[in-house]
Design an enzyme around this catalytic site. Structure first.
Site, PDB file in Angstrom:
ATOM      1  N   LYS A 134     -13.278  -4.597  -6.583  1.00  0.00           N
ATOM      2  CA  LYS A 134     -13.842  -3.309  -6.976  1.00  0.00           C
ATOM      3  C   LYS A 134     -12.802  -2.451  -7.704  1.00  0.00           C
ATOM      4  CE  LYS A 134     -17.267  -0.259  -6.064  1.00  0.00           C
ATOM      5  NZ  LYS A 134     -18.694  -0.365  -5.914  1.00  0.00           N
ATOM      6  N   LYS A 137      -8.600 -11.882  -9.295  1.00  0.00           N
ATOM      7  CA  LYS A 137      -9.611 -11.991  -8.253  1.00  0.00           C
ATOM      8  C   LYS A 137     -10.606 -10.838  -8.372  1.00  0.00           C
ATOM      9  CE  LYS A 137      -9.908 -12.157  -3.246  1.00  0.00           C
ATOM     10  NZ  LYS A 137      -9.225 -11.981  -1.984  1.00  0.00           N
ATOM     11  N   LYS A 173       0.818  -1.215   0.000  1.00  0.00           N
ATOM     12  CA  LYS A 173       0.000   0.000   0.000  1.00  0.00           C
ATOM     13  C   LYS A 173       0.849   1.261   0.000  1.00  0.00           C
ATOM     14  CE  LYS A 173      -4.417  -1.622   1.660  1.00  0.00           C
ATOM     15  NZ  LYS A 173      -5.486  -1.496   2.661  1.00  0.00           N
TER      16      LYS A 173
END
Ligand code: TRP
Length: 333
Positions: free
Chosen positions: A200, A197, A112
């Site tokens: 969103k 996978k 991240k």
């Protein structure tokens, strides 16, 4: 005495069938056997850039969606993380028994922070760095025995165990070592790119919302990628495998067996397969959509329900904090 299960979800965008089959369906089932606590972790969502109005709306919506899926506040506790301030209090204590080194090794932080550095103005917050410490507090503040999580959270759970052991060693026995609960769940892939996978972040055409209206749901399934062109020998293509696995997830075992036979005989047509998958998903989601609409009629009532449930969570969390204060040399309130 029932064992305690705890799990949490961030209040992001609308839930999709990947979240449902991969996690929430299992959360609902666990209520039959365990003392369950489920949380919407709004404080964790503050670790990445966000919009305050959206966070508030998403938190309420996530609570509504969990209720619509069958999280039952009569049997379980459904709390909002920031409404139980003991989480943040314990987080501080845990910050002091967690090393800089072990946090630096967390792969989610590395991913991240790299993502942020390559995009939005390079600001990487300390909150993102200490995210797994707050997660350990979520779990240990209720002395949870089991935590249903995906493999991606394995490292964070291991850190929670290390924190529990270190705390107990330094201050005295207080926390159990929480174990992961890996249930066999289908991995739902993107419809538009079945090698990835369902997520969103890939974009709208990749995901089927759990509360998506019938028309667009059917359209997305109809457009699902099946054969990608290249001959792959005898192996089933990822797109077709994904459709079969969705049928299984919807518990359409007879249809699954029948279509699988057709596939083996080389007689399977993708149109009818997609039709059966779409029917199964529509059948599944209709009840969810209806329950969500019912709950949305009176959001104030849901807010009161969440407040009451969070208060019950607090009562339990306070017992832990009392003991933590005693053991760590803080004044007992
Ligand atoms: N980090 C988890 C995720 O991204 C969410 C989470 C926060 C969590 N606190 C937790 C999961 C405690 C399990 C237990 O999925």
């Amino acid at each position: 005495m029932k064992k305690t299960v705890l799990s949490c979800i961030q209040p992001t965008g609308e839930m999709h069938i990947g979240n449902y089959f991969g996690a929430i369906k299992n959360w609902v089932a666990l209520q039959d056997q365990y003392d369950c606590l489920y949380g919407v972790v709004d404080l964790h969502s503050m670790t990445m850039p966000y919009d305050p109005k959206e966070l508030r709306a998403n938190t309420l919506r996530m609570a509504i969606e969990l209720l619509a899926c069958g999280i039952d506040p009569e049997r379980s506790i459904l709390f909002v993380q920031s409404m139980v301030p003991e989480h943040t209090e314990l987080n501080w204590v845990f910050n002091c028994v967690t090393s800089y080194g072990e946090l630096s090794r967390m792969t989610q932080f590395k991913d991240k922070s790299e993502q942020l550095e390559s995009s939005t103005g390079k600001f990487v917050s300390a909150g993102l760095f200490t995210y797994p410490v707050l997660q350990a507090a979520d779990i240990l503040v209720y002395r949870a025995d089991f935590v249903p999580v995906g493999k991606d959270q394995e490292q964070h759970l291991e850190l929670s165990r290390n924190i529990a052991v270190r705390f107990n060693g330094q201050f005295g026995d207080c926390f159990p070592e929480p174990q992961p609960l890996f249930t066999k769940v289908p991995k739902v892939m993107s419809l538009a790119d079945p090698t990835k996978k369902m997520s969103k972040s890939l974009g709208d055409k990749h995901v089927v919302g759990l509360f998506e209206e019938e028309k667009s749901l059917r359209k997305k399934v109809k457009r699902a990628v099946t054969d990608t062109g290249e001959a792959t020998g005898d192996e089933m293509s990822p797109g077709v495998a994904n459709l079969f696995s969705l049928l299984e997830a919807c518990e359409k075992h007879d249809e699954h067996a029948e279509l699988m036979n057709a596939y083996r005989e080389g007689a399977l047509q993708y149109g009818p397969l997609k039709g059966v998958v779409a029917d199964a998903l529509v059948e599944l989601t209709q009840g969810f959509i209806a329950r969500k609409a019912e709950l949305e009629k009176d959001p104030g009532e849901v807010e009161r329900l969440i407040a009451r449930s969070s208060e019950r969570a607090r009562e339990r969390a306070k017992l832990t904090l009392d003991q933590v204060r005693k053991l760590t040399g803080l004044p007992v309130l």
